[in-house]
Design a protein around this motif. Sequence first.
Motif, PDB file in Angstrom:
ATOM      1  N   LEU A 214      -2.469  15.268   2.103  1.00 37.61           N
ATOM      2  CA  LEU A 214      -1.689  14.029   2.157  1.00 37.61           C
ATOM      3  C   LEU A 214      -0.257  14.301   2.609  1.00 37.61           C
ATOM      4  CD1 LEU A 214      -2.989  12.557  -1.209  1.00 37.61           C
ATOM      5  CD2 LEU A 214      -3.518  11.665   1.055  1.00 37.61           C
ATOM      6  N   LEU A 215       0.294  15.417   2.179  1.00 40.88           N
ATOM      7  CA  LEU A 215       1.645  15.796   2.588  1.00 40.88           C
ATOM      8  C   LEU A 215       1.692  16.057   4.087  1.00 40.88           C
ATOM      9  CD1 LEU A 215       4.574  16.673   2.070  1.00 40.88           C
ATOM     10  CD2 LEU A 215       3.688  18.912   1.355  1.00 40.88           C
ATOM     11  N   ALA A 216       0.697  16.745   4.611  1.00 35.39           N
ATOM     12  CA  ALA A 216       0.647  16.993   6.060  1.00 35.39           C
ATOM     13  C   ALA A 216       0.593  15.678   6.827  1.00 35.39           C
ATOM     14  CB  ALA A 216      -0.564  17.858   6.402  1.00 35.39           C
ATOM     15  N   ASN A 217      -0.157  14.714   6.318  1.00 31.06           N
ATOM     16  CA  ASN A 217      -0.219  13.400   6.955  1.00 31.06           C
ATOM     17  C   ASN A 217       1.145  12.727   6.962  1.00 31.06           C
ATOM     18  OD1 ASN A 217      -2.944  13.892   7.157  1.00 31.06           O
ATOM     19  ND2 ASN A 217      -3.546  12.447   5.555  1.00 31.06           N
ATOM     20  N   ALA A 218       1.815  12.772   5.807  1.00 32.07           N
ATOM     21  CA  ALA A 218       3.125  12.124   5.686  1.00 32.07           C
ATOM     22  C   ALA A 218       4.169  12.804   6.571  1.00 32.07           C
ATOM     23  CB  ALA A 218       3.578  12.141   4.228  1.00 32.07           C
ATOM     24  N   LEU A 219       4.106  14.117   6.677  1.00 29.63           N
ATOM     25  CA  LEU A 219       5.077  14.858   7.491  1.00 29.63           C
ATOM     26  C   LEU A 219       4.889  14.612   8.984  1.00 29.63           C
ATOM     27  CD1 LEU A 219       4.912  18.279   5.605  1.00 29.63           C
ATOM     28  CD2 LEU A 219       6.935  16.808   5.758  1.00 29.63           C
ATOM     29  N   SER A 220       3.640  14.482   9.407  1.00 30.47           N
ATOM     30  CA  SER A 220       3.340  14.381  10.842  1.00 30.47           C
ATOM     31  C   SER A 220       3.148  12.963  11.328  1.00 30.47           C
ATOM     32  CB  SER A 220       2.082  15.193  11.150  1.00 30.47           C
ATOM     33  OG  SER A 220       0.981  14.694  10.404  1.00 30.47           O
TER      34      SER A 220
ATOM     35  N   GLU B 129       9.693   9.285 -12.488  1.00 25.55           N
ATOM     36  CA  GLU B 129       9.673  10.314 -11.453  1.00 25.55           C
ATOM     37  C   GLU B 129       8.366  10.250 -10.661  1.00 25.55           C
ATOM     38  OE1 GLU B 129      10.947  15.040 -11.279  1.00 25.55           O
ATOM     39  OE2 GLU B 129      11.001  13.939 -13.178  1.00 25.55           O
ATOM     40  N   LEU B 130       7.287   9.949 -11.360  1.00 28.63           N
ATOM     41  CA  LEU B 130       5.988   9.825 -10.711  1.00 28.63           C
ATOM     42  C   LEU B 130       5.973   8.651  -9.731  1.00 28.63           C
ATOM     43  CD1 LEU B 130       2.977  10.497 -10.396  1.00 28.63           C
ATOM     44  CD2 LEU B 130       2.547   9.190 -12.491  1.00 28.63           C
ATOM     45  N   ILE B 131       6.480   7.511 -10.181  1.00 30.97           N
ATOM     46  CA  ILE B 131       6.505   6.318  -9.321  1.00 30.97           C
ATOM     47  C   ILE B 131       7.397   6.567  -8.102  1.00 30.97           C
ATOM     48  CG2 ILE B 131       7.150   3.883  -9.194  1.00 30.97           C
ATOM     49  CD1 ILE B 131       4.634   4.448 -10.848  1.00 30.97           C
ATOM     50  N   HIS B 132       8.530   7.231  -8.314  1.00 29.21           N
ATOM     51  CA  HIS B 132       9.429   7.536  -7.197  1.00 29.21           C
ATOM     52  C   HIS B 132       8.747   8.465  -6.195  1.00 29.21           C
ATOM     53  CE1 HIS B 132      13.122   8.250  -5.010  1.00 29.21           C
ATOM     54  NE2 HIS B 132      13.004   9.576  -5.210  1.00 29.21           N
ATOM     55  N   SER B 133       8.043   9.461  -6.679  1.00 30.24           N
ATOM     56  CA  SER B 133       7.351  10.403  -5.798  1.00 30.24           C
ATOM     57  C   SER B 133       6.247   9.698  -5.012  1.00 30.24           C
ATOM     58  CB  SER B 133       6.759  11.550  -6.615  1.00 30.24           C
ATOM     59  OG  SER B 133       7.780  12.288  -7.254  1.00 30.24           O
ATOM     60  N   ARG B 134       5.548   8.782  -5.676  1.00 29.90           N
ATOM     61  CA  ARG B 134       4.510   8.036  -4.968  1.00 29.90           C
ATOM     62  C   ARG B 134       5.111   7.226  -3.826  1.00 29.90           C
ATOM     63  NH1 ARG B 134       0.690   3.604  -7.939  1.00 29.90           N
ATOM     64  NH2 ARG B 134       2.650   2.462  -8.123  1.00 29.90           N
ATOM     65  N   LYS B 135       6.226   6.598  -4.071  1.00 22.79           N
ATOM     66  CA  LYS B 135       6.876   5.791  -3.039  1.00 22.79           C
ATOM     67  C   LYS B 135       7.263   6.644  -1.843  1.00 22.79           C
ATOM     68  CE  LYS B 135      10.720   2.567  -2.361  1.00 22.79           C
ATOM     69  NZ  LYS B 135      11.897   1.905  -3.001  1.00 22.79           N
TER      70      LYS B 135
ATOM     71  N   GLN C 136       6.166   2.790   6.776  1.00 24.19           N
ATOM     72  CA  GLN C 136       7.291   3.244   7.598  1.00 24.19           C
ATOM     73  C   GLN C 136       6.825   3.958   8.857  1.00 24.19           C
ATOM     74  OE1 GLN C 136       6.777   3.576   4.220  1.00 24.19           O
ATOM     75  NE2 GLN C 136       8.553   4.633   3.340  1.00 24.19           N
ATOM     76  N   THR C 137       5.727   4.655   8.761  1.00 26.17           N
ATOM     77  CA  THR C 137       5.249   5.435   9.905  1.00 26.17           C
ATOM     78  C   THR C 137       4.122   4.738  10.661  1.00 26.17           C
ATOM     79  OG1 THR C 137       3.757   6.646   8.436  1.00 26.17           O
ATOM     80  CG2 THR C 137       5.916   7.622   8.859  1.00 26.17           C
ATOM     81  N   HIS C 138       3.798   3.518  10.243  1.00 24.46           N
ATOM     82  CA  HIS C 138       2.799   2.688  10.942  1.00 24.46           C
ATOM     83  C   HIS C 138       1.457   3.415  11.088  1.00 24.46           C
ATOM     84  CE1 HIS C 138       6.177   0.062  11.851  1.00 24.46           C
ATOM     85  NE2 HIS C 138       6.812   1.104  12.363  1.00 24.46           N
ATOM     86  N   ARG C 139       0.973   3.953   9.979  1.00 21.72           N
ATOM     87  CA  ARG C 139      -0.300   4.659  10.022  1.00 21.72           C
ATOM     88  C   ARG C 139      -1.231   4.131   8.931  1.00 21.72           C
ATOM     89  NH1 ARG C 139      -0.675   9.045   6.316  1.00 21.72           N
ATOM     90  NH2 ARG C 139       1.240   9.368   5.133  1.00 21.72           N
ATOM     91  N   LEU C 140      -2.509   4.443   9.087  1.00 24.31           N
ATOM     92  CA  LEU C 140      -3.533   3.999   8.145  1.00 24.31           C
ATOM     93  C   LEU C 140      -3.395   4.690   6.793  1.00 24.31           C
ATOM     94  CD1 LEU C 140      -6.786   4.118  10.316  1.00 24.31           C
ATOM     95  CD2 LEU C 140      -5.713   2.051   9.423  1.00 24.31           C
TER      96      LEU C 140
END
Length: 797
Positions: free
Chosen positions: A106-112, A371-377, A384-388
Amino acid sequence: MPEIKHHFREWANGYGGISHRESTQIWVQEIVNRLVQQGQDQDTILALFSAADRITNAAMWLVVHQTYASKVNLQDIPLQAEDFKANPQGHTGGSLNMVPAYVGYLLANALSNITRGWAMEQGHCVAAIDSVNLLLDNMRPEHAVRYGITAEGLTRYVNDFYSYRLNGEGHQDSPLGSHININTAGGSLEGGYLGFAGLQYIHMPLPNEHLVAFLSDGAFEEQRGSDWGSHWWRAEDSGLVVPIMIFNGRRIDQRSMEAQGTGLSSFLQHLKTYHFDPIVFDGMDPAAFACMILEGEFLLEKRTQCILAKEKSYPIILPYGVAVASKGAGFYGAGTNAAHSLPLGANPRVDLTARNHFNEYAQQLFVPLPELIHSRKILCNHAQTHRLRERDHVIANRQVNIKNYPLLSFQDLNNNSQIAACPMSAIDTTFLAYVEANPDLRPRVGNPDEMLSNHMLKTLSHLKHRVTEIEPGIAEAIDGKVITVLNEEAVVCACLGNKAGINLVVTYEAFAPKMLGALRQELNWSDHLYSSNRKPGWISVPLILTSHTYENGKNERSHQDTTMCEALLGEPSDISRVLFPADYNSTIAALDRCYHSHGMIFTLMVSKEHAPAQFTEMQAKQLLNDGVIRMTWLTDELSEANIILTAMGSYQLQQVILAANRLSEKGIIAAVNYIIEPGRFRYPRNLREVAFQASDNLCQHVYPSKIIPRVFVSHARPEVMAGILRPLDTGKQTLFLGFINQGGTLDTAGMLYVNCQTWAHIIRASANCLGMESEQLLEPNEIAALCGEINPQGIII
């Protein structure tokens, strides 16, 4: 390393149970620099890495609660004895290993800014996927209506896990499963049969699609064939794939083979031998997983460019992540046999020591709710990245249709019933017609061996064997669409993985049982979807069983086995369609029916030798519609018939017709029926099968209750067909003939004789059903030949 900013140091210090090795920090800095050069903000990137650490801790915390707890509180308060389950269950260790892997994905998706699909070999680690999805609100509706980040929602979540409850309709109440199921967001493969994801993933993504495959060291040991992934991958028709092995070194009761002896180093050498580029990294760190995915794709694209520029050739050197971590890392009992299921070694509800260990290790993983809710956001940057969202990725939600239905080449019989043709040639021409009419669909043929002897000449000439080195004069090509290897599991998975395209699997009947586990996994998934009113979107896959029991005498009894069709008749009849086409036209109609449907496996028993034409085009289509046909052109009116003879199988029909003619000579009228799909005539086991069954009117039309004597002659074992066709069984005056495990180096006539299916055996059975003596219908020498007193050749065969 370039100058490290404050946010980087903050992340590098780790969080809870997650720490970052120096090698991972260097790798992250390289990825960060690359992304910054592409225009991204460094602080935003590092915020994603930090959020991933917190989500990983929270999900691991939730996984251990799933196993042990009956109550969840969102404060850092130790659980008491009454807060634990009386009967804890779970595959805890593997799930703990999968949490950083899935969060890293999921992190790789968010980064790219790219949403990738995923497949997971170790389906029993579903708690990791479901827990992360819950925390990030990446759930399907079945989960979203029940669970959320509240004490009540999480408590219901952990209690639904292995609850074993039934609902008011008598079905499983919980949408959670012990393995990936249709309610797992983004899931497309159960992963209950270890090893099949490793065979499928390379064939799953289309060009411009991305896939991450999480593989299991235990599965690598269990199921061979994933070694050939780099051999099959082609940039021209495949998307980017990054395989990642979760190398935790343990099965259930002991170390895996990969962890014994020289262990990891031998495994890495094995990967290199098979054209993989193994990259070893910290299997406890979500950042390392993200780096592996981004680096793997970067290297794969770079190497692809070299191949396309003719600087290199296939097979490509495929990046392959090896995530090393102890089983159950991050919680008590890591690295032990107990870690597989219940790492505490005792139930914390009744054992103080186990309870203390749970609370101690769970506390280390706890993430405060704000902290959990902030991290999820932060991590859920899809808008923001217009992705699925990951749950919506196309690989998990295939919707594929045939756009152009070709004009098929049915035989025109011209009232000449003596025309003979090869039914396997019908498969050949029909499949190729569909491929040529639908060039937008990626074709795959799964072929263990012998395309030519199985009469798939046109298909092979057009699609060719996929190879990395072409042999002159052979139908081979670098971009071939026929996946050929002497491994039945690998070739069927090439087609099952190709849910974006059109497929055909051709195999010897006797060797098809090796494919059963892979096929059952797909049937189970489709069964769940159809039962939930969710239609699968992939075009049905035909499994062609040829060179079959009655045609394979030259290869002895190892090649004479009807098990596969019998096993698949045990599956739901509306999605496991088992058909016995009798001739060229009925074979075309059967394959055509397959490509008009979705989410089913069509098992076709097809002769490779020439078979007499039995049905016109119209009759063949009617046969497929009804599952049975009364061959009125062979006998007079049914009302005058004394007995009904029914065939299931091409050679069986030929013998039944001979028997009917002999009975006619003796003044007995035999009605002849042909059943192409026995599953349409069983006692239905669920509502879908009720709707799928032949109507009572049709059954009464072809099997009127007043005609009690009946003989059924089947390609398969008679005991199986007697069970399937129980509603047509009239009792003592009904007999079933079929394969009785006899064989050897025999021709077709010999195989029919030793399995008691010749016309003479049918006459003897008919006499029994009619209450007559065999001597009334057979000559003395024929009876002697049946009884083994004289040679049957020249008399019966």
